[in-house]
Design a protein around this motif. Structure first.
Motif, PDB file in Angstrom:
ATOM      1  N   TYR A  52       9.410  -1.868  13.091  1.00  0.00           N
ATOM      2  CA  TYR A  52       8.399  -1.216  13.947  1.00  0.00           C
ATOM      3  C   TYR A  52       7.745  -0.084  13.144  1.00  0.00           C
ATOM      4  N   PRO A  53       6.875  -0.460  12.181  1.00  0.00           N
ATOM      5  CA  PRO A  53       6.365   0.552  11.245  1.00  0.00           C
ATOM      6  C   PRO A  53       5.566   1.658  11.937  1.00  0.00           C
ATOM      7  N   ARG A  54       5.823   2.887  11.538  1.00  0.00           N
ATOM      8  CA  ARG A  54       5.112   4.047  12.069  1.00  0.00           C
ATOM      9  C   ARG A  54       4.081   4.582  11.058  1.00  0.00           C
ATOM     10  N   ALA A  55       3.852   3.844   9.973  1.00  0.00           N
ATOM     11  CA  ALA A  55       2.852   4.198   8.959  1.00  0.00           C
ATOM     12  C   ALA A  55       2.546   2.914   8.188  1.00  0.00           C
ATOM     13  N   PRO A  56       1.431   2.875   7.423  1.00  0.00           N
ATOM     14  CA  PRO A  56       1.100   1.655   6.670  1.00  0.00           C
ATOM     15  C   PRO A  56       2.245   1.223   5.736  1.00  0.00           C
ATOM     16  N   VAL A  57       2.913   2.190   5.156  1.00  0.00           N
ATOM     17  CA  VAL A  57       4.148   1.899   4.406  1.00  0.00           C
ATOM     18  C   VAL A  57       5.293   2.548   5.177  1.00  0.00           C
ATOM     19  N   HIS A  58       6.213   1.738   5.647  1.00  0.00           N
ATOM     20  CA  HIS A  58       7.395   2.279   6.330  1.00  0.00           C
ATOM     21  C   HIS A  58       8.591   1.428   5.911  1.00  0.00           C
ATOM     22  N   VAL A  59       9.347   1.992   4.996  1.00  0.00           N
ATOM     23  CA  VAL A  59      10.458   1.259   4.373  1.00  0.00           C
ATOM     24  C   VAL A  59      11.768   1.961   4.700  1.00  0.00           C
ATOM     25  N   LEU A  60      12.809   1.165   4.846  1.00  0.00           N
ATOM     26  CA  LEU A  60      14.154   1.710   5.016  1.00  0.00           C
ATOM     27  C   LEU A  60      14.955   1.395   3.763  1.00  0.00           C
TER      28      LEU A  60
ATOM     29  N   HIS B 281      20.565   5.589   6.455  1.00  0.00           N
ATOM     30  CA  HIS B 281      19.315   5.024   5.955  1.00  0.00           C
ATOM     31  C   HIS B 281      18.307   6.131   5.717  1.00  0.00           C
ATOM     32  N   ILE B 282      17.438   5.872   4.772  1.00  0.00           N
ATOM     33  CA  ILE B 282      16.357   6.796   4.444  1.00  0.00           C
ATOM     34  C   ILE B 282      15.056   6.081   4.790  1.00  0.00           C
ATOM     35  N   HIS B 283      14.230   6.733   5.621  1.00  0.00           N
ATOM     36  CA  HIS B 283      12.896   6.211   5.906  1.00  0.00           C
ATOM     37  C   HIS B 283      11.954   6.711   4.816  1.00  0.00           C
ATOM     38  N   LEU B 284      11.140   5.824   4.276  1.00  0.00           N
ATOM     39  CA  LEU B 284      10.055   6.237   3.394  1.00  0.00           C
ATOM     40  C   LEU B 284       8.745   5.859   4.078  1.00  0.00           C
ATOM     41  N   LEU B 285       7.938   6.890   4.367  1.00  0.00           N
ATOM     42  CA  LEU B 285       6.651   6.692   5.056  1.00  0.00           C
ATOM     43  C   LEU B 285       5.531   7.094   4.112  1.00  0.00           C
ATOM     44  N   ALA B 286       4.478   6.280   4.079  1.00  0.00           N
ATOM     45  CA  ALA B 286       3.356   6.560   3.177  1.00  0.00           C
ATOM     46  C   ALA B 286       2.161   5.743   3.614  1.00  0.00           C
ATOM     47  N   GLY B 287       1.054   5.901   2.849  1.00  0.00           N
ATOM     48  CA  GLY B 287      -0.122   5.063   3.065  1.00  0.00           C
ATOM     49  C   GLY B 287      -1.187   5.698   3.922  1.00  0.00           C
ATOM     50  N   GLN B 288      -0.907   6.858   4.507  1.00  0.00           N
ATOM     51  CA  GLN B 288      -1.928   7.600   5.253  1.00  0.00           C
ATOM     52  C   GLN B 288      -1.463   9.049   5.340  1.00  0.00           C
ATOM     53  N   LYS B 289      -2.396   9.942   5.705  1.00  0.00           N
ATOM     54  CA  LYS B 289      -2.006  11.345   5.907  1.00  0.00           C
ATOM     55  C   LYS B 289      -1.119  11.396   7.136  1.00  0.00           C
ATOM     56  N   LEU B 290       0.111  11.840   6.950  1.00  0.00           N
ATOM     57  CA  LEU B 290       1.077  11.841   8.048  1.00  0.00           C
ATOM     58  C   LEU B 290       0.963  13.129   8.844  1.00  0.00           C
ATOM     59  N   ASN B 291       1.095  12.983  10.159  1.00  0.00           N
ATOM     60  CA  ASN B 291       1.127  14.150  11.033  1.00  0.00           C
ATOM     61  C   ASN B 291       2.289  15.051  10.631  1.00  0.00           C
ATOM     62  N   LYS B 292       2.040  16.350  10.600  1.00  0.00           N
ATOM     63  CA  LYS B 292       3.075  17.291  10.165  1.00  0.00           C
ATOM     64  C   LYS B 292       4.369  17.143  10.967  1.00  0.00           C
ATOM     65  N   HIS B 293       4.221  16.769  12.242  1.00  0.00           N
ATOM     66  CA  HIS B 293       5.409  16.739  13.089  1.00  0.00           C
ATOM     67  C   HIS B 293       5.915  15.313  13.335  1.00  0.00           C
ATOM     68  N   SER B 294       5.284  14.332  12.692  1.00  0.00           N
ATOM     69  CA  SER B 294       5.709  12.959  12.987  1.00  0.00           C
ATOM     70  C   SER B 294       7.090  12.686  12.419  1.00  0.00           C
ATOM     71  N   ILE B 295       7.892  12.018  13.216  1.00  0.00           N
ATOM     72  CA  ILE B 295       9.206  11.623  12.757  1.00  0.00           C
ATOM     73  C   ILE B 295       9.272  10.104  12.812  1.00  0.00           C
ATOM     74  N   ALA B 296      10.110   9.530  12.004  1.00  0.00           N
ATOM     75  CA  ALA B 296      10.184   8.069  11.986  1.00  0.00           C
ATOM     76  C   ALA B 296      11.074   7.567  13.094  1.00  0.00           C
TER      77      ALA B 296
END
Ligand code: AMP
Length: 118
Positions: free
Chosen positions: A35-43, A103-118
């Motif tokens: 359920y990706p929360r960003a264009p790149v959302h890897v575990l 697990h480590i979430h890696l989020l990328a691919g867009q400007k992320l909201n300062k408060h967004s959590i995965a």
């Protein structure tokens, strides 16, 4: 934390459940979040049975620790992270952890909201 062998990521590691694999070595597996929360959302997860960050840092061998974090770097190098990325590790009830396998979430691919959590 007592490790639950039947958590979703343990089942993925055993091959009982599918995942969209990106890469792996002896010590880690990296795959796309369902359920990706960003264009790149890897575990990125260790292959050993560690429930959370504390257990991993406390009990894993040096090889396991290096192996996991080399996996994080492999994902950073091979996916679109040139403009930056965010690493998150939710831990325990207050941290919002849903799957009790470290697990480590890696989020990328867009400007992320300062408060967004995965
Ligand atoms: P957390 O809330 O930090 O424990 O993160 C667990 C993550 O696992 C969430 O972002 C979910 O979207 C993701 N997830 C749950 N089931 C699967 C699955 N079968 N394959 C890939 N990702 C999953």
């Amino acid at each position: 934390m007592k490790y639950d062998d039947n958590n979703i990521f343990a089942r993925i590691l055993r091959g009982d459940l599918p995942c969209q694999k990106i890469s792996e070595n002896e010590y880690y597996l990296a795959f796309h979040d369902l359920y990706p929360r960003a264009p790149v959302h890897v575990l990125i997860i260790p292959k050993g049975p560690y429930g959370d960050a504390f257990d991993f840092h406390n009990q894993a061998t040096p090889d396991e620790i290096v192996g996991l974090y080399k996996g994080v770097n492999s994902v950073i190098e091979n996916l679109e992270t040139s403009e930056g990325y965010r690493l998150i590790s939710n831990t325990g009830h207050h941290g919002g952890q849903e799957v009790p396998h470290y697990h480590i979430h890696l989020l990328a691919g867009q400007k992320l909201n300062k408060h967004s959590i995965a």
